[in-house]
Design a protein around this motif. Structure first.
Motif, PDB file in Angstrom:
ATOM      1  N   ILE A 141       0.832  -1.205   0.000  1.00 19.54           N
ATOM      2  CA  ILE A 141       0.000   0.000   0.000  1.00 19.54           C
ATOM      3  C   ILE A 141       0.866   1.254   0.000  1.00 19.54           C
ATOM      4  O   ILE A 141       0.613   2.207  -0.744  1.00 19.54           O
ATOM      5  N   VAL A 142       1.897   1.265   0.838  1.00 16.57           N
ATOM      6  CA  VAL A 142       2.770   2.442   0.912  1.00 16.57           C
ATOM      7  C   VAL A 142       3.539   2.617  -0.394  1.00 16.57           C
ATOM      8  O   VAL A 142       3.659   3.733  -0.914  1.00 16.57           O
ATOM      9  N   TYR A 143       4.054   1.516  -0.942  1.00 17.59           N
ATOM     10  CA  TYR A 143       4.786   1.576  -2.208  1.00 17.59           C
ATOM     11  C   TYR A 143       3.900   2.144  -3.309  1.00 17.59           C
ATOM     12  O   TYR A 143       4.330   2.997  -4.097  1.00 17.59           O
ATOM     13  N   LYS A 144       2.649   1.665  -3.352  1.00 15.51           N
ATOM     14  CA  LYS A 144       1.716   2.159  -4.360  1.00 15.51           C
ATOM     15  C   LYS A 144       1.434   3.649  -4.171  1.00 15.51           C
ATOM     16  O   LYS A 144       1.335   4.408  -5.139  1.00 15.51           O
ATOM     17  N   SER A 145       1.326   4.084  -2.925  1.00 21.61           N
ATOM     18  CA  SER A 145       1.026   5.489  -2.680  1.00 21.61           C
ATOM     19  C   SER A 145       2.190   6.390  -3.074  1.00 21.61           C
ATOM     20  O   SER A 145       1.992   7.539  -3.460  1.00 21.61           O
ATOM     21  N   VAL A 146       3.418   5.861  -3.010  1.00 18.62           N
ATOM     22  CA  VAL A 146       4.601   6.643  -3.387  1.00 18.62           C
ATOM     23  C   VAL A 146       4.801   6.625  -4.894  1.00 18.62           C
ATOM     24  O   VAL A 146       4.932   7.675  -5.542  1.00 18.62           O
ATOM     25  N   PHE A 147       4.836   5.427  -5.487  1.00 25.81           N
ATOM     26  CA  PHE A 147       5.247   5.272  -6.883  1.00 25.81           C
ATOM     27  C   PHE A 147       4.097   5.085  -7.864  1.00 25.81           C
ATOM     28  O   PHE A 147       4.332   4.982  -9.075  1.00 25.81           O
ATOM     29  N   GLN A 148       2.869   4.991  -7.364  1.00 27.20           N
ATOM     30  CA  GLN A 148       1.690   4.777  -8.214  1.00 27.20           C
ATOM     31  C   GLN A 148       1.745   3.432  -8.937  1.00 27.20           C
ATOM     32  O   GLN A 148       1.086   3.246  -9.965  1.00 27.20           O
ATOM     33  N   LYS A 149       2.550   2.514  -8.439  1.00 23.29           N
ATOM     34  CA  LYS A 149       2.673   1.165  -8.993  1.00 23.29           C
ATOM     35  C   LYS A 149       2.726   0.176  -7.841  1.00 23.29           C
ATOM     36  O   LYS A 149       3.149   0.506  -6.736  1.00 23.29           O
ATOM     37  N   GLY A 207       7.803   7.718   5.045  1.00 21.76           N
ATOM     38  CA  GLY A 207       7.208   8.142   6.310  1.00 21.76           C
ATOM     39  C   GLY A 207       5.958   8.977   6.107  1.00 21.76           C
ATOM     40  O   GLY A 207       4.942   8.796   6.788  1.00 21.76           O
ATOM     41  N   LYS A 208       6.020   9.902   5.133  1.00 19.85           N
ATOM     42  CA  LYS A 208       4.851  10.740   4.842  1.00 19.85           C
ATOM     43  C   LYS A 208       3.679   9.891   4.377  1.00 19.85           C
ATOM     44  O   LYS A 208       2.531  10.101   4.793  1.00 19.85           O
ATOM     45  N   ASN A 209       3.950   8.906   3.523  1.00 22.71           N
ATOM     46  CA  ASN A 209       2.868   8.101   2.961  1.00 22.71           C
ATOM     47  C   ASN A 209       2.328   7.075   3.947  1.00 22.71           C
ATOM     48  O   ASN A 209       1.193   6.622   3.787  1.00 22.71           O
ATOM     49  N   VAL A 210       3.111   6.707   4.949  1.00 22.01           N
ATOM     50  CA  VAL A 210       2.579   5.864   6.020  1.00 22.01           C
ATOM     51  C   VAL A 210       1.452   6.611   6.726  1.00 22.01           C
ATOM     52  O   VAL A 210       0.386   6.048   7.019  1.00 22.01           O
ATOM     53  N   LEU A 211       1.668   7.898   6.989  1.00 22.92           N
ATOM     54  CA  LEU A 211       0.637   8.705   7.641  1.00 22.92           C
ATOM     55  C   LEU A 211      -0.590   8.869   6.746  1.00 22.92           C
ATOM     56  O   LEU A 211      -1.727   8.829   7.214  1.00 22.92           O
ATOM     57  N   LEU A 212      -0.356   9.036   5.440  1.00 25.87           N
ATOM     58  CA  LEU A 212      -1.464   9.245   4.518  1.00 25.87           C
ATOM     59  C   LEU A 212      -2.320   7.987   4.340  1.00 25.87           C
ATOM     60  O   LEU A 212      -3.501   8.082   4.002  1.00 25.87           O
ATOM     61  N   THR A 213      -1.721   6.825   4.556  1.00 28.89           N
ATOM     62  CA  THR A 213      -2.447   5.565   4.339  1.00 28.89           C
ATOM     63  C   THR A 213      -2.747   4.849   5.654  1.00 28.89           C
ATOM     64  O   THR A 213      -3.028   3.661   5.663  1.00 28.89           O
ATOM     65  N   GLY A 264      -5.811   2.322   6.075  1.00 30.03           N
ATOM     66  CA  GLY A 264      -5.645   1.003   5.472  1.00 30.03           C
ATOM     67  C   GLY A 264      -4.630   0.162   6.213  1.00 30.03           C
ATOM     68  O   GLY A 264      -4.803  -1.057   6.372  1.00 30.03           O
ATOM     69  N   LEU A 265      -3.558   0.797   6.705  1.00 26.87           N
ATOM     70  CA  LEU A 265      -2.508   0.055   7.419  1.00 26.87           C
ATOM     71  C   LEU A 265      -3.036  -0.528   8.723  1.00 26.87           C
ATOM     72  O   LEU A 265      -2.686  -1.656   9.100  1.00 26.87           O
ATOM     73  N   ILE A 266      -3.861   0.222   9.415  1.00 22.95           N
ATOM     74  CA  ILE A 266      -4.437  -0.280  10.675  1.00 22.95           C
ATOM     75  C   ILE A 266      -5.289  -1.517  10.409  1.00 22.95           C
ATOM     76  O   ILE A 266      -5.194  -2.529  11.121  1.00 22.95           O
ATOM     77  N   LEU A 267      -6.114  -1.455   9.377  1.00 20.85           N
ATOM     78  CA  LEU A 267      -6.963  -2.602   9.044  1.00 20.85           C
ATOM     79  C   LEU A 267      -6.128  -3.829   8.700  1.00 20.85           C
ATOM     80  O   LEU A 267      -6.507  -4.967   9.021  1.00 20.85           O
ATOM     81  N   LEU A 268      -4.980  -3.611   8.069  1.00 17.77           N
ATOM     82  CA  LEU A 268      -4.136  -4.733   7.669  1.00 17.77           C
ATOM     83  C   LEU A 268      -3.385  -5.362   8.840  1.00 17.77           C
ATOM     84  O   LEU A 268      -2.842  -6.465   8.700  1.00 17.77           O
ATOM     85  N   TRP A 269      -3.344  -4.690   9.972  1.00 17.72           N
ATOM     86  CA  TRP A 269      -2.686  -5.280  11.148  1.00 17.72           C
ATOM     87  C   TRP A 269      -3.681  -5.973  12.091  1.00 17.72           C
ATOM     88  O   TRP A 269      -3.284  -6.561  13.099  1.00 17.72           O
ATOM     89  N   LEU A 270      -4.965  -5.941  11.782  1.00 17.04           N
ATOM     90  CA  LEU A 270      -5.954  -6.571  12.664  1.00 17.04           C
ATOM     91  C   LEU A 270      -5.753  -8.078  12.837  1.00 17.04           C
ATOM     92  O   LEU A 270      -6.103  -8.622  13.907  1.00 17.04           O
ATOM     93  N   PRO A 306       6.045  14.787 -10.763  1.00 26.83           N
ATOM     94  CA  PRO A 306       6.143  14.599  -9.302  1.00 26.83           C
ATOM     95  C   PRO A 306       5.034  13.666  -8.813  1.00 26.83           C
ATOM     96  O   PRO A 306       3.987  14.094  -8.320  1.00 26.83           O
ATOM     97  N   TYR A 307       5.268  12.345  -8.972  1.00 23.58           N
ATOM     98  CA  TYR A 307       4.210  11.349  -8.807  1.00 23.58           C
ATOM     99  C   TYR A 307       3.747  11.169  -7.372  1.00 23.58           C
ATOM    100  O   TYR A 307       2.690  10.612  -7.122  1.00 23.58           O
ATOM    101  N   ASP A 308       4.533  11.627  -6.419  1.00 22.64           N
ATOM    102  CA  ASP A 308       4.117  11.482  -5.026  1.00 22.64           C
ATOM    103  C   ASP A 308       3.361  12.720  -4.538  1.00 22.64           C
ATOM    104  O   ASP A 308       2.954  12.772  -3.387  1.00 22.64           O
ATOM    105  N   ASP A 309       3.199  13.706  -5.414  1.00 21.32           N
ATOM    106  CA  ASP A 309       2.610  14.972  -5.000  1.00 21.32           C
ATOM    107  C   ASP A 309       1.595  15.467  -6.021  1.00 21.32           C
ATOM    108  O   ASP A 309       1.754  16.547  -6.598  1.00 21.32           O
ATOM    109  N   LYS A 310       0.549  14.688  -6.231  1.00 22.17           N
ATOM    110  CA  LYS A 310      -0.480  15.118  -7.179  1.00 22.17           C
ATOM    111  C   LYS A 310      -1.089  16.471  -6.809  1.00 22.17           C
ATOM    112  O   LYS A 310      -1.370  17.287  -7.704  1.00 22.17           O
TER     113      LYS A 310
END
Length: 670
Positions: free
Chosen positions: A80-88, A110-116, A119-125, A519-523
């Motif tokens: 999820i974090v990789y996708k949010s950074v690189f769009q892939k 680190g920035k994208n961990v906060l943005l996502t 989803g990250l919380i749900l994935l640790w359930l 600038p793919y991480d900053d739409k």
């Protein structure tokens, strides 16, 4: 009430399926048409893992279960974090060779961990489920006998065989589930249809057994023959040579010696192409010096007459490309370079340029190799580590004397002695210009770095350096930081052009500038600069391409839709080089060939429409009806473009031209 016990195979089946479903809903907002197979493969994996762990004693099984569950949760979070950074999406095993470079993106991650975070919380359930299940004695860790374990392993094998048999009975058309699964069409499509774990299982297998071979569709764009007939007639009427830009290649000889079916398919494909025709701009810059710049994180939205006068001058006084795109390729900067320099589409799931360099692929048609054959002095410069992305192998492989930090560039440092990050593009010019400007004809390649994210004054030296010049602009702090970084590129170009003019070189030097990526991480930055929210599927990737020379008396407006793989054939034609347009996926923008822009998600822009493959929307560009038959036809053309590019890379196809290609210049000398 008696609670039914959950065994290890059932537990892992539940966990994997839960992770896949949460991930899917988070990323795609729905469960895709491949949900059946995602479920089957998830349960299969869960049963297999549970059967193996079930052979352990209870305490060991519990500890291993904690570790495996944590790894699974972490991996889905990483996706999820990789996708949010690189769009892939990440194909882990293909990217292991550049995994160390992830540390350079820690601030971004680190920035994208906060943005996502949702989803990250749900994935640790599942970790909470495991702990509570163990305490409540709902999840049991009974040790299996060999017979019990083998039964479960056999069940997993049966599910796998069932999935394979069902896939085998399905359509094998391009982009079908069968095609996506067996032919590695696209990492993103495989994730969408089959899930994260299946995608990475297949990726691991490819590293062992090699990439699967594809079957080319040999598709032809609509009305191609009629357009070629018109080109020939127009050329005769105007007196301009409109013969195709092709070379004398003995394709029959290559076919006769072909070592495998991929080489045979490629040869037949290239042999069937008509190539793009010469035009009024052919040879316009013949014999000129060439400076090619891949600009880090560049978006045309930064160009402003007052704020960036040199960029504005180069854009508007040269060839003005009104519909140019920089798609977001898989391998970030390196894949952007690959598209710019090879005229081929980057291969999904790997870093194409790095692979070509490490394998020593024949780079016959890159600008470096073409100009090397014409006696040019070749140099390449970068203001970052010269080995980054394996450029110490890939760029010399294209003919360049390659220089960067570590073998030439002297980085600027802070008062504490730490290297600036990023380094200055102005310094890149100042330290390099004397190395080549007195060695005409020269071809110099620059890979800049000043525009690198993140765009804030605390972590970006270029944002800090130029912030005063953007401080009063009506934008967010991130957007002002981005503009401040790009101002360093503006200053670098001013330094370069002034030096060319002072030395009397500007009138016979052509400057080419294209981005590696937006600038793919900053739409939001692009949205803000554009003045409206950009469509993320296609519109976001619109950009500017610069092709300029001081000899141009007036600008040339180009309304054709085009993209980064078109740069190489376009500049090859402008230089009057002897090249074969059939063997490039990109095409000469200035020719009258049918326009086509391909995107990694298999969206495309053609002469008739903009097709968004994500949501299936069609935006007509003419009054002509866009039929489903036309969309299928063009989708097959796009399929071939990607397949051909991948096969050229993996088969090192250009090596087969040796002994089978003739140059007109050789014929004249004889």
């Amino acid at each position: 009430m008696r609670v039914r016990k959950i065994t290890m195979p059932v537990y892992f089946s539940i966990v994997i399926l839960y992770l896949e479903m949460v991930f899917h809903i988070y990323e795609f907002r729905s469960l895709s048409g491949g949900f059946f197979f995602m479920t089957l493969f998830s349960v299969m994996g869960g049963v297999l893992i549970g059967a193996l762990i079930g052979k352990m004693r209870e305490r060991a099984a519990y500890i291993v279960t904690i570790v495996v569950t944590a790894v699974l949760c972490l991996f889905f979070c990483a996706e999820i974090v990789y996708k949010s950074v690189f769009q892939k999406f990440l194909a882990l095993f293909s990217m292991l060779g550049v995994a160390g470079q992830a540390f350079d993106f820690m601030d971004v991650i680190g920035k994208n961990v906060l943005l996502t975070i949702g989803g990250l919380i749900l994935l640790w359930l599942p970790m909470i489920f495991l702990i509570i299940g163990k305490r409540k004695n709902v999840i049991v860790f009974r040790q299996y006998s060999w017979k019990e374990s083998m039964k479960r392993i056999a069940l997993a094998a049966e599910m796998y065989l069932a999935a394979i048999l069902i896939l085998g009975c399905m359509s094998q058309e391009p982009y079908s589930l069968n095609d996506i699964y067996y032919h590695n069409v696209s990492t993103d499509l495989t994730v969408e249809q089959f899930g994260v774990l299946t995608t990475n299982r297949l990726d691991a297998w490819y590293q062992v057994a090699g990439k699967p071979m594809r079957t080319l569709q040999m598709a032809v764009a609509d009305d191609a023959d009629k357009k070629n007939d018109k080109k020939d007639a127009d050329g005769k009427d105007s007196g301009i040579d409109t013969s195709p830009n092709i070379m004398d290649i003995d394709f029959d000889g290559i076919l006769a010696a072909s070592p495998n079916d991929s080489v045979t398919q490629l040869t037949q494909y290239f042999q069937a192409q008509s190539g793009t025709n010469k035009n009024e701009y052919t040879g316009m810059f013949e014999g000129y010096n060439v400076i090619f710049i891949t600009a880090e994180g560049f978006s045309g939205y930064v160009i402003d007459e007052e704020r960036t006068p040199m960029l504005y001058k180069l854009k508007n006084e040269g060839f003005v490309f009104n519909h140019y795109y920089t798609p977001g390729w898989y391998g970030s900067t390196s894949d952007g370079e690959y598209a710019n320099l090879t005229g081929l589409l980057p291969t999904d799931g790997i870093v194409s340029m790095r692979e070509a360099g490490e394998n020593g692929n024949n780079m016959f048609f890159t600008l470096g190799r073409q100009l090397e054959r014409n006696g040019y002095t070749l140099n390449g410069f970068h203001n970052n580590d010269y080995t980054y992305y394996g450029r110490d192998k890939s760029h010399p492989n294209m003919g360049y004397n390659w220089y960067g930090t570590g073998n030439w560039f002297q980085p600027e440092k802070t008062e504490s002695g730490k290297d600036y990050w990023p380094q200055s593009d102005v310094q890149l010019m100042l330290q390099s210009m004397d190395m080549y400007m007195d060695q005409e004809p020269f071809h110099t390649y620059y890979m800049t770095v000043s525009g690198h994210m993140m765009y804030d004054v605390n972590s970006n030296q270029m944002a800090y350096k130029n912030y005063d010049q953007v401080a009063d602009l009506p934008y967010s702090e991130t957007t002002k930081g981005y503009l401040a970084c790009q101002l360093e590129l503006e200053k670098a170009l001013e330094t370069l052009v002034v030096e060319l003019e002072d030395r009397g070189l500007a009138d016979h030097t052509v400057i080419v500038l294209g981005a590696d990526h937006i600038p793919y991480d900053d739409k939001p930055v692009c949205d803000e600069l554009a003045g409206h929210e950009l469509d993320p599927g296609v519109e976001w990737y619109q950009n500017d391409l610069i092709i300029w020379s001081g000899s141009m008396k007036e600008p040339v407006q180009v309304d054709k839709y085009c993209y980064d793989v078109d740069i190489l054939p376009t500049i090859s034609n402008l230089l009057g080089l002897e090249y074969d347009s059939r063997l490039m996926v990109g095409q000469d923008i200035l020719s009258d060939s049918e326009q086509l822009v391909c995107f990694p998600n298999r969206s495309f822009i053609s002469g008739k429409c903009i097709y968004n493959a994500v949501n299936g929307s069609v935006t007509p560009l003419t009054d002509e009806e866009v039929t489903q038959e036309y969309l299928d036809q063009m989708s097959a053309v796009v399929y071939d473009k990607f397949s051909v590019s991948e096969m050229v890379l993996h088969e090192n196809y250009y090596q087969y031209l040796d002994g089978h290609i003739s140059f007109k210049s050789d014929e004249k000398s004889n």
